[in-house]
Write a protein that holds these residues in place. Structure first.
Motif, PDB file in Angstrom:
ATOM      1  N   VAL A  53     -15.114  -4.330   6.522  1.00 17.73           N
ATOM      2  CA  VAL A  53     -14.621  -5.610   7.017  1.00 17.73           C
ATOM      3  C   VAL A  53     -14.094  -6.437   5.847  1.00 17.73           C
ATOM      4  N   LEU A  54     -12.863  -6.864   5.948  1.00 19.27           N
ATOM      5  CA  LEU A  54     -12.303  -7.804   4.983  1.00 19.27           C
ATOM      6  C   LEU A  54     -12.432  -9.180   5.626  1.00 19.27           C
ATOM      7  N   SER A  55     -13.478  -9.907   5.238  1.00 18.12           N
ATOM      8  CA  SER A  55     -13.730 -11.208   5.870  1.00 18.12           C
ATOM      9  C   SER A  55     -12.631 -12.189   5.478  1.00 18.12           C
ATOM     10  N   GLN A  56     -12.489 -13.215   6.287  1.00 14.42           N
ATOM     11  CA  GLN A  56     -11.489 -14.240   5.993  1.00 14.42           C
ATOM     12  C   GLN A  56     -11.812 -14.936   4.675  1.00 14.42           C
ATOM     13  N   ALA A  57     -13.101 -15.151   4.409  1.00 12.08           N
ATOM     14  CA  ALA A  57     -13.500 -15.806   3.153  1.00 12.08           C
ATOM     15  C   ALA A  57     -13.115 -14.955   1.949  1.00 12.08           C
ATOM     16  N   GLU A  58     -13.306 -13.644   2.044  1.00  8.69           N
ATOM     17  CA  GLU A  58     -12.934 -12.747   0.949  1.00  8.69           C
ATOM     18  C   GLU A  58     -11.430 -12.754   0.723  1.00  8.69           C
ATOM     19  N   LYS A  59     -10.693 -12.641   1.822  1.00  8.20           N
ATOM     20  CA  LYS A  59      -9.230 -12.609   1.717  1.00  8.20           C
ATOM     21  C   LYS A  59      -8.699 -13.943   1.198  1.00  8.20           C
ATOM     22  N   ASP A  60      -9.239 -15.044   1.712  1.00  9.30           N
ATOM     23  CA  ASP A  60      -8.794 -16.363   1.274  1.00  9.30           C
ATOM     24  C   ASP A  60      -9.071 -16.575  -0.211  1.00  9.30           C
ATOM     25  N   TRP A  61     -10.250 -16.135  -0.675  1.00  7.47           N
ATOM     26  CA  TRP A  61     -10.584 -16.296  -2.091  1.00  7.47           C
ATOM     27  C   TRP A  61      -9.594 -15.520  -2.948  1.00  7.47           C
ATOM     28  N   ALA A  62      -9.373 -14.262  -2.604  1.00  6.88           N
ATOM     29  CA  ALA A  62      -8.488 -13.400  -3.398  1.00  6.88           C
ATOM     30  C   ALA A  62      -7.058 -13.939  -3.418  1.00  6.88           C
ATOM     31  N   ILE A  63      -6.554 -14.331  -2.274  1.00  5.16           N
ATOM     32  CA  ILE A  63      -5.182 -14.833  -2.200  1.00  5.16           C
ATOM     33  C   ILE A  63      -5.063 -16.174  -2.915  1.00  5.16           C
ATOM     34  N   GLY A  64      -6.061 -17.028  -2.773  1.00  5.92           N
ATOM     35  CA  GLY A  64      -6.042 -18.309  -3.468  1.00  5.92           C
ATOM     36  C   GLY A  64      -6.058 -18.140  -4.978  1.00  5.92           C
ATOM     37  N   PHE A  65      -6.899 -17.226  -5.460  1.00  8.00           N
ATOM     38  CA  PHE A  65      -6.962 -16.972  -6.897  1.00  8.00           C
ATOM     39  C   PHE A  65      -5.619 -16.445  -7.381  1.00  8.00           C
ATOM     40  N   CYS A  66      -5.050 -15.512  -6.638  1.00  7.72           N
ATOM     41  CA  CYS A  66      -3.752 -14.945  -7.011  1.00  7.72           C
ATOM     42  C   CYS A  66      -2.661 -16.026  -6.981  1.00  7.72           C
ATOM     43  N   ALA A  67      -2.689 -16.875  -5.981  1.00  9.73           N
ATOM     44  CA  ALA A  67      -1.697 -17.952  -5.893  1.00  9.73           C
ATOM     45  C   ALA A  67      -1.802 -18.886  -7.096  1.00  9.73           C
ATOM     46  N   SER A  68      -3.021 -19.084  -7.610  1.00 14.64           N
ATOM     47  CA  SER A  68      -3.192 -19.959  -8.775  1.00 14.64           C
ATOM     48  C   SER A  68      -2.508 -19.396 -10.012  1.00 14.64           C
ATOM     49  N   TRP A  69      -2.177 -18.134  -9.995  1.00 18.45           N
ATOM     50  CA  TRP A  69      -1.483 -17.496 -11.116  1.00 18.45           C
ATOM     51  C   TRP A  69       0.009 -17.814 -11.139  1.00 18.45           C
ATOM     52  N   GLY A  70       0.508 -18.461 -10.088  1.00 19.18           N
ATOM     53  CA  GLY A  70       1.921 -18.802 -10.044  1.00 19.18           C
ATOM     54  C   GLY A  70       2.823 -17.634  -9.685  1.00 19.18           C
ATOM     55  N   VAL A  71       2.282 -16.682  -8.927  1.00 17.78           N
ATOM     56  CA  VAL A  71       3.078 -15.513  -8.540  1.00 17.78           C
ATOM     57  C   VAL A  71       4.178 -15.910  -7.561  1.00 17.78           C
ATOM     58  N   ALA A  72       5.133 -15.025  -7.393  1.00 15.95           N
ATOM     59  CA  ALA A  72       6.238 -15.247  -6.453  1.00 15.95           C
ATOM     60  C   ALA A  72       5.709 -15.310  -5.019  1.00 15.95           C
ATOM     61  N   ASP A  73       6.429 -16.013  -4.184  1.00 14.76           N
ATOM     62  CA  ASP A  73       6.035 -16.166  -2.781  1.00 14.76           C
ATOM     63  C   ASP A  73       5.854 -14.817  -2.084  1.00 14.76           C
ATOM     64  N   TRP A  74       6.692 -13.831  -2.434  1.00 17.04           N
ATOM     65  CA  TRP A  74       6.603 -12.540  -1.747  1.00 17.04           C
ATOM     66  C   TRP A  74       5.245 -11.877  -1.984  1.00 17.04           C
ATOM     67  N   VAL A  75       4.628 -12.124  -3.120  1.00 15.18           N
ATOM     68  CA  VAL A  75       3.321 -11.527  -3.405  1.00 15.18           C
ATOM     69  C   VAL A  75       2.289 -12.069  -2.430  1.00 15.18           C
ATOM     70  N   ILE A  76       2.275 -13.360  -2.247  1.00 14.93           N
ATOM     71  CA  ILE A  76       1.305 -13.979  -1.337  1.00 14.93           C
ATOM     72  C   ILE A  76       1.550 -13.523   0.098  1.00 14.93           C
ATOM     73  N   LYS A  77       2.806 -13.464   0.507  1.00 10.00           N
ATOM     74  CA  LYS A  77       3.117 -12.992   1.860  1.00 10.00           C
ATOM     75  C   LYS A  77       2.640 -11.558   2.056  1.00 10.00           C
ATOM     76  N   GLU A  78       2.856 -10.721   1.052  1.00  9.22           N
ATOM     77  CA  GLU A  78       2.437  -9.325   1.145  1.00  9.22           C
ATOM     78  C   GLU A  78       0.911  -9.211   1.202  1.00  9.22           C
ATOM     79  N   LEU A  79       0.224  -9.993   0.412  1.00 11.45           N
ATOM     80  CA  LEU A  79      -1.239  -9.955   0.418  1.00 11.45           C
ATOM     81  C   LEU A  79      -1.814 -10.483   1.725  1.00 11.45           C
ATOM     82  N   LYS A  80      -1.183 -11.497   2.293  1.00 10.45           N
ATOM     83  CA  LYS A  80      -1.652 -12.025   3.586  1.00 10.45           C
ATOM     84  C   LYS A  80      -1.567 -10.967   4.679  1.00 10.45           C
TER      85      LYS A  80
END
Length: 160
Positions: A44-71
């Motif tokens: 199970v990939l919980s919402q909290a786990e996914k949100d944490w990972a995506i939020g941390f990655c977003a803090s790196w200033g990655v391109a929008d496509w990375v966040i969309k792909e991870l979501k």
């Protein structure tokens, strides 16, 4: 990329990882997909786990496509195959494991099957099991220190 975004990326990668260069968006995406595969180690990939990972990655200033792909990412791929897509990700070793530990713990616990997946990741990238244990302990210490910092800064309540 704007100069401000690049400045932010340089700072965060230097502060969190000690990097003198900014990883590519592709490497960041593969790195975080590896992390998400570990977080789904219990099935199970919980919402909290996914949100944490995506939020941390977003803090790196990655391109929008990375966040969309991870979501959209289901984290059902073979971990070894995901890691193999980027030599840089396997070189990251211990920070990859620490980030995976943090993501696995984001829902309040690291499930035994997630621990097994973390050990699988460690084996794939050549990190000893005792280092995994040390990284788990470091994570616990960081959480306690974070709580102490927040309590010291805002003993009554947060201004926001």
């Amino acid at each position: 990329m704007s100069d401000i975004r690049k400045l932010g990326q340089s700072w965060i990668f230097s502060w969190f990882f000690g990097f003198s260069n900014i990883p590519t968006d592709e490497d960041c995406c593969i790195y975080m997909k590896s992390v998400l595969c570990c977080a789904k180690g219990d099935g199970v990939l919980s919402q909290a786990e996914k949100d944490w990972a995506i939020g941390f990655c977003a803090s790196w200033g990655v391109a929008d496509w990375v966040i969309k792909e991870l979501k959209a990412y289901e984290a059902d791929e073979d971990l070894k195959e995901v890691i193999a897509r980027s030599p840089q990700v396997s070189i990251a070793q211990r920070d990859l494991l620490l980030t995976a530990i943090r993501a696995c713990a984001a829902d309040g616990e690291i499930h035994e099957k997630e621990k097994a997946k973390l050990k699988e990741m460690a084996f794939i990238i050549g990190v000893e099991e005792e280092i995994v244990d040390q990284l788990e302990q470091l994570h616990k210490e960081e959480l306690a220190l974070r709580q102490k910092r927040i309590q010291l800064l805002y003993p009554e309540k947060s201004p926001y």
